[in-house]
Design a protein around this motif. Structure first.
Motif, short mmCIF file in Angstrom:
data_model
loop_
_atom_site.label_atom_id
_atom_site.label_comp_id
_atom_site.label_asym_id
_atom_site.label_seq_id
_atom_site.Cartn_x
_atom_site.Cartn_y
_atom_site.Cartn_z
N TRP A 1 0.83 -1.21 0.00
CA TRP A 1 0.00 0.00 0.00
C TRP A 1 0.87 1.26 0.00
CZ3 TRP A 1 -3.39 -2.04 4.63
CH2 TRP A 1 -4.14 -3.13 4.19
N ALA A 2 1.92 1.25 0.80
CA ALA A 2 2.82 2.41 0.86
C ALA A 2 3.48 2.64 -0.49
CB ALA A 2 3.87 2.22 1.95
N LEU A 3 3.91 1.56 -1.14
CA LEU A 3 4.55 1.69 -2.45
C LEU A 3 3.57 2.22 -3.49
CD1 LEU A 3 6.99 1.21 -4.30
CD2 LEU A 3 6.17 -1.15 -4.63
N ALA A 4 2.33 1.72 -3.46
CA ALA A 4 1.33 2.16 -4.43
C ALA A 4 1.03 3.64 -4.27
CB ALA A 4 0.05 1.33 -4.25
N VAL A 5 0.89 4.11 -3.05
CA VAL A 5 0.61 5.53 -2.81
C VAL A 5 1.81 6.38 -3.23
CG1 VAL A 5 0.16 7.27 -1.03
CG2 VAL A 5 -1.07 5.09 -1.00
N PHE A 6 3.02 5.91 -2.92
CA PHE A 6 4.23 6.65 -3.32
C PHE A 6 4.31 6.76 -4.84
CE2 PHE A 6 8.64 6.15 -4.83
CZ PHE A 6 9.15 7.38 -4.43
N LEU A 7 4.10 5.66 -5.54
CA LEU A 7 4.18 5.68 -7.01
C LEU A 7 3.09 6.57 -7.60
CD1 LEU A 7 4.97 1.92 -7.77
CD2 LEU A 7 6.55 3.87 -7.82
N ALA A 8 1.88 6.54 -7.00
CA ALA A 8 0.80 7.40 -7.49
C ALA A 8 1.15 8.86 -7.30
CB ALA A 8 -0.50 7.06 -6.75
N THR A 9 1.80 9.19 -6.18
CA THR A 9 2.21 10.57 -5.91
C THR A 9 3.21 11.06 -6.94
OG1 THR A 9 1.89 10.18 -3.53
CG2 THR A 9 3.21 12.09 -4.16
N VAL A 10 4.20 10.22 -7.24
CA VAL A 10 5.22 10.60 -8.23
C VAL A 10 4.62 10.66 -9.63
CG1 VAL A 10 7.41 9.92 -9.27
CG2 VAL A 10 7.08 9.65 -6.80
N GLY B 1 9.38 16.77 -6.59
CA GLY B 1 8.12 16.73 -5.86
C GLY B 1 8.24 16.19 -4.46
N MET B 2 9.31 16.55 -3.76
CA MET B 2 9.49 16.06 -2.39
C MET B 2 8.42 16.62 -1.46
SD MET B 2 12.46 16.12 -4.13
CE MET B 2 13.67 17.37 -3.76
N ARG B 3 7.89 15.75 -0.60
CA ARG B 3 6.92 16.20 0.40
C ARG B 3 7.62 16.53 1.70
NH1 ARG B 3 4.87 15.49 -4.50
NH2 ARG B 3 2.60 15.57 -4.52
N GLY B 4 6.93 17.28 2.58
CA GLY B 4 7.60 17.76 3.78
C GLY B 4 6.72 17.75 5.01
N VAL B 5 7.07 18.63 5.94
CA VAL B 5 6.47 18.61 7.27
C VAL B 5 5.02 19.06 7.28
CG1 VAL B 5 7.12 20.96 7.92
CG2 VAL B 5 7.00 19.18 9.68
N VAL B 6 4.60 19.87 6.30
CA VAL B 6 3.21 20.31 6.27
C VAL B 6 2.27 19.11 6.11
CG1 VAL B 6 1.50 21.65 4.97
CG2 VAL B 6 3.75 22.62 5.43
N LEU C 1 8.71 10.29 3.49
CA LEU C 1 10.05 9.73 3.61
C LEU C 1 10.56 9.25 2.26
CD1 LEU C 1 12.19 9.09 5.79
CD2 LEU C 1 11.21 6.80 5.93
N GLY C 2 9.70 8.58 1.48
CA GLY C 2 10.12 8.06 0.18
C GLY C 2 10.52 9.17 -0.78
N THR C 3 9.73 10.23 -0.83
CA THR C 3 10.07 11.32 -1.75
C THR C 3 11.36 12.01 -1.33
OG1 THR C 3 8.66 12.87 -0.50
CG2 THR C 3 7.67 11.75 -2.40
N LEU C 4 11.57 12.18 -0.03
CA LEU C 4 12.80 12.84 0.43
C LEU C 4 14.03 11.99 0.15
CD1 LEU C 4 11.66 14.41 3.83
CD2 LEU C 4 12.35 15.64 1.77
N LEU C 5 13.94 10.70 0.44
CA LEU C 5 15.11 9.85 0.31
C LEU C 5 15.34 9.41 -1.14
CD1 LEU C 5 14.89 7.62 3.51
CD2 LEU C 5 16.13 9.75 3.14
N VAL C 6 14.29 9.10 -1.88
CA VAL C 6 14.46 8.63 -3.26
C VAL C 6 14.67 9.81 -4.21
CG1 VAL C 6 13.40 7.38 -5.17
CG2 VAL C 6 13.15 6.53 -2.83
N GLN C 7 13.70 10.71 -4.25
CA GLN C 7 13.82 11.85 -5.17
C GLN C 7 14.88 12.84 -4.70
OE1 GLN C 7 9.35 12.43 -5.07
NE2 GLN C 7 9.73 12.90 -7.23
N GLY C 8 14.90 13.12 -3.39
CA GLY C 8 15.87 14.07 -2.88
C GLY C 8 17.30 13.62 -3.07
N ALA C 9 17.56 12.34 -2.83
CA ALA C 9 18.93 11.83 -2.95
C ALA C 9 19.41 11.80 -4.40
CB ALA C 9 19.01 10.43 -2.33
N THR C 10 18.51 11.59 -5.34
CA THR C 10 18.90 11.48 -6.74
C THR C 10 18.77 12.79 -7.51
OG1 THR C 10 16.65 10.78 -7.33
CG2 THR C 10 18.24 9.04 -6.82
N PHE C 11 18.20 13.82 -6.89
CA PHE C 11 17.95 15.08 -7.59
C PHE C 11 19.23 15.73 -8.11
CE2 PHE C 11 16.26 19.56 -7.65
CZ PHE C 11 15.37 19.34 -8.68
N PRO C 12 20.28 15.87 -7.28
CA PRO C 12 21.52 16.49 -7.82
C PRO C 12 22.11 15.70 -8.98
CG PRO C 12 21.57 16.41 -5.41
CD PRO C 12 20.41 15.58 -5.85
#
Length: 534
Positions: free
Chosen positions: A305-314, A354-359, A392-403
């Motif tokens: 479920w977590a993976l499906a929601v993460f992939l849908a977000t991206v 599209g990293m998500r955050g504290v809000v 967490l997924g957007t920060l670690l996956v997208q954030g780490a690979t963004f540069p």
């Protein structure tokens, strides 16, 4: 308050600043390192729980972060990219909410659609803090950075309004598209009106103070005043803060030089602390979320479920950005040949940022424990878990690979940076000519002025012009020789260091007071700061 509790309160910001400082020293992305450090710390035995208080985040952290970003944003750049920003901060947020909501409703057995839309609203707004910092450091085109900043300024307002509408539907308050649209329009227009009313009032107050320290204090209170005033009438506090910040930042050119120096230094330090604490808090949220999570379905199901929601977000962001950009091109030659359209590489970078955050997390913790009828809110703990894993997924996956993505696509703006330097040099040249003309006028009106003073002022104006042009060569001339302005800066810094040593020695020998030392060091520091400008 006992000593142990006071130490716990101090440990969070102190630890966040220490981790962020280490990340900066190592050349790593501070937000990512802070999130990982928070995750690691959450597993340390005896670590106090740091559960997010939604009101604390939305009333204490969000206003200054948004206000500072608006203060430093270019009103003209935002206006020129208003169409793209609107498509992302309003259209993309609502589209993402629908995609995530329907995805969660389909993959999670028994999750009601209204509750799924609550999850969609929580995860709809990206937090561009990490993306913008990387984009600016790696030299992305200014238009891409402007769009990211503009999106982050306004998308929270859309998402929080959508969240309240979805939450009302989920707890049995009913849903009407017309009522939801009306609520959004009221929140946006009333929030903008409050920001526009407050901005000029605060600017008028600042212009009458003539005290740099007090003038700097006014913008510190402005974001909280704007947010509270708007929320008191159920308007958008986010838009009120952003509009007032844009207005005051645009008018800041009328402030004194010392006021601008103080304001810039203050906001730099405040943002460093707030952003460090925020990203560390994200990582620390795992234990309180897991405590309330039911694992009857099993971890494999929760992971799916977590993976499906993460992939849908991206995927929602990619789909929206490319559709909005490419469909007009397919339908019209005018759009296809437009000079200001973004190419595929820039669109891909925007889509990946599209990293998500504290809000998102703070709003998730604001979900009530029960409905007005006394029944438990459907799947509240699961919504918290899915929100956390996606953030967490957007920060670690997208954030780490963004540069690495930016470097791989090769879309740095060296040409834009060079154009800026040429434009700056031309402006410096025109400004120096105006300064010399003003000097000649003043000297003609007062023939008692010492000729050496006039010669020194002329030399200073000419040096400022040469400094701007020679910067185009990176500080070196033909055959790699140091240009005169670079030599001037290097030697003058050495002279300032010698002066500083003498003043400090005189203070240590009690030949001058600390107040005298502070005053002269401030003057030397201001001059060295100007010399250190690349």
């Amino acid at each position: 308050m006992n000593l142990a509790h006071a130490l716990e309160l101090l440990a969070l910001p102190a630890g966040a600043v220490a981790v962020a400082a280490l990340a900066r020293r190592l050349g790593l992305s501070a937000p990512l390192v802070l999130v990982v450090a928070g995750l690691a710390a959450s597993f340390v035995p005896g670590m106090p729980r740091a559960e997010l208080d939604p009101e604390f985040v939305l009333f204490v952290f969000l206003p200054p972060l948004l206000f500072s970003a608006a203060w430093r944003s270019s009103y003209y750049n935002l206006r020129e990219n208003l169409r793209s920003i609107s498509f992302l901060s309003v259209g993309l947020v609502l589209f993402t909410m629908l995609v995530i909501g329907y995805t969660a409703h389909l993959v999670v057995p028994g999750l009601p659609l209204p509750a799924a839309f609550v999850l969609g609203a929580l995860l709809a707004p990206p937090d561009a803090v990490a993306a913008v910092s990387v984009a600016q450091r790696l030299g992305l085109p200014r238009r891409v950075v402007t769009i990211l900043v503009g999106e982050s300024l306004f998308n929270d307002a859309t998402a929080l309004t959508a969240f309240r509408v979805a939450l009302a539907a989920a707890v049995g308050g009913g849903f009407s598209l017309l009522a939801g649209g009306g609520r959004f329009l009221y929140a946006a227009l009333a929030g903008a009106a409050i920001g526009l009313a407050l901005g000029p009032l605060l600017q008028l107050l600042r212009s009458r103070l003539n005290d740099p320290l007090v003038e700097t204090a006014v913008p510190i209170l402005a974001p909280f005043a704007a947010y509270l005033a708007a929320e008191a009438v159920h308007a958008s506090g986010v838009i009120a803060v952003v509009v007032s910040g844009l207005y005051l930042g645009h008018r800041d050119t009328g402030s004194s030089a010392l006021t601008r120096l103080l304001s810039r230094s203050f906001w730099d330090v405040l943002l460093f602390i707030l952003e460090s604490v925020v990203f560390l808090l994200i990582g620390l949220q795992l234990p309180p979320i897991l405590d309330g999570l039911s694992t009857e379905q099993g971890w494999p199901a929760l992971g799916w479920w977590a993976l499906a929601v993460f992939l849908a977000t991206v995927a929602a962001r990619f789909l929206w950005i490319f559709l909005v950009a490419l469909v007009p091109e397919l339908l019209s030659h005018r759009h296809r040949d437009a000079d200001d359209r973004l190419d595929r590489r820039n669109l891909f970078v925007l889509s990946w940022a599209g990293m998500r955050g504290v809000v998102s997390l703070a709003a998730a913790f604001a979900i009530p424990l029960s409905t007005p009828g006394g029944e438990p809110f459907p799947n509240r703990d699961l919504l918290l878990f899915l929100t956390f894993t996606t953030v967490l997924g957007t920060l670690l996956v997208q954030g780490a690979t963004f540069p690495a993505l930016i470097r791989r696509l090769g879309i740095g703006s060296d040409r834009e940076r060079y154009t800026d330097m040429v434009s700056e040099a031309a402006a410096q040249h025109a400004a120096a000519r105006a300064a010399l003309d003003r000097l000649e006028t003043a000297v003609e009106a007062d023939d008692s002025v010492d000729g050496e003073v006039v010669a020194r002022l002329r030399q200073l104006a000419e040096h400022r012009t040469l400094k701007a042009w020679e910067r185009l060569g990176g500080g070196t001339g033909p055959e790699g020789k140091e240009v005169p302005t670079a030599t001037y800066r290097r030697l003058r810094r050495e002279m300032l260091a010698a002066e500083r040593e003498v003043f400090i020695r005189f203070r240590n020998e009690r030949r001058i007071d600390d107040e005298v030392l502070e005053r002269v060091l401030h003057e030397l520091d201001l001059e060295e700061a100007l010399l250190s400008r690349d």
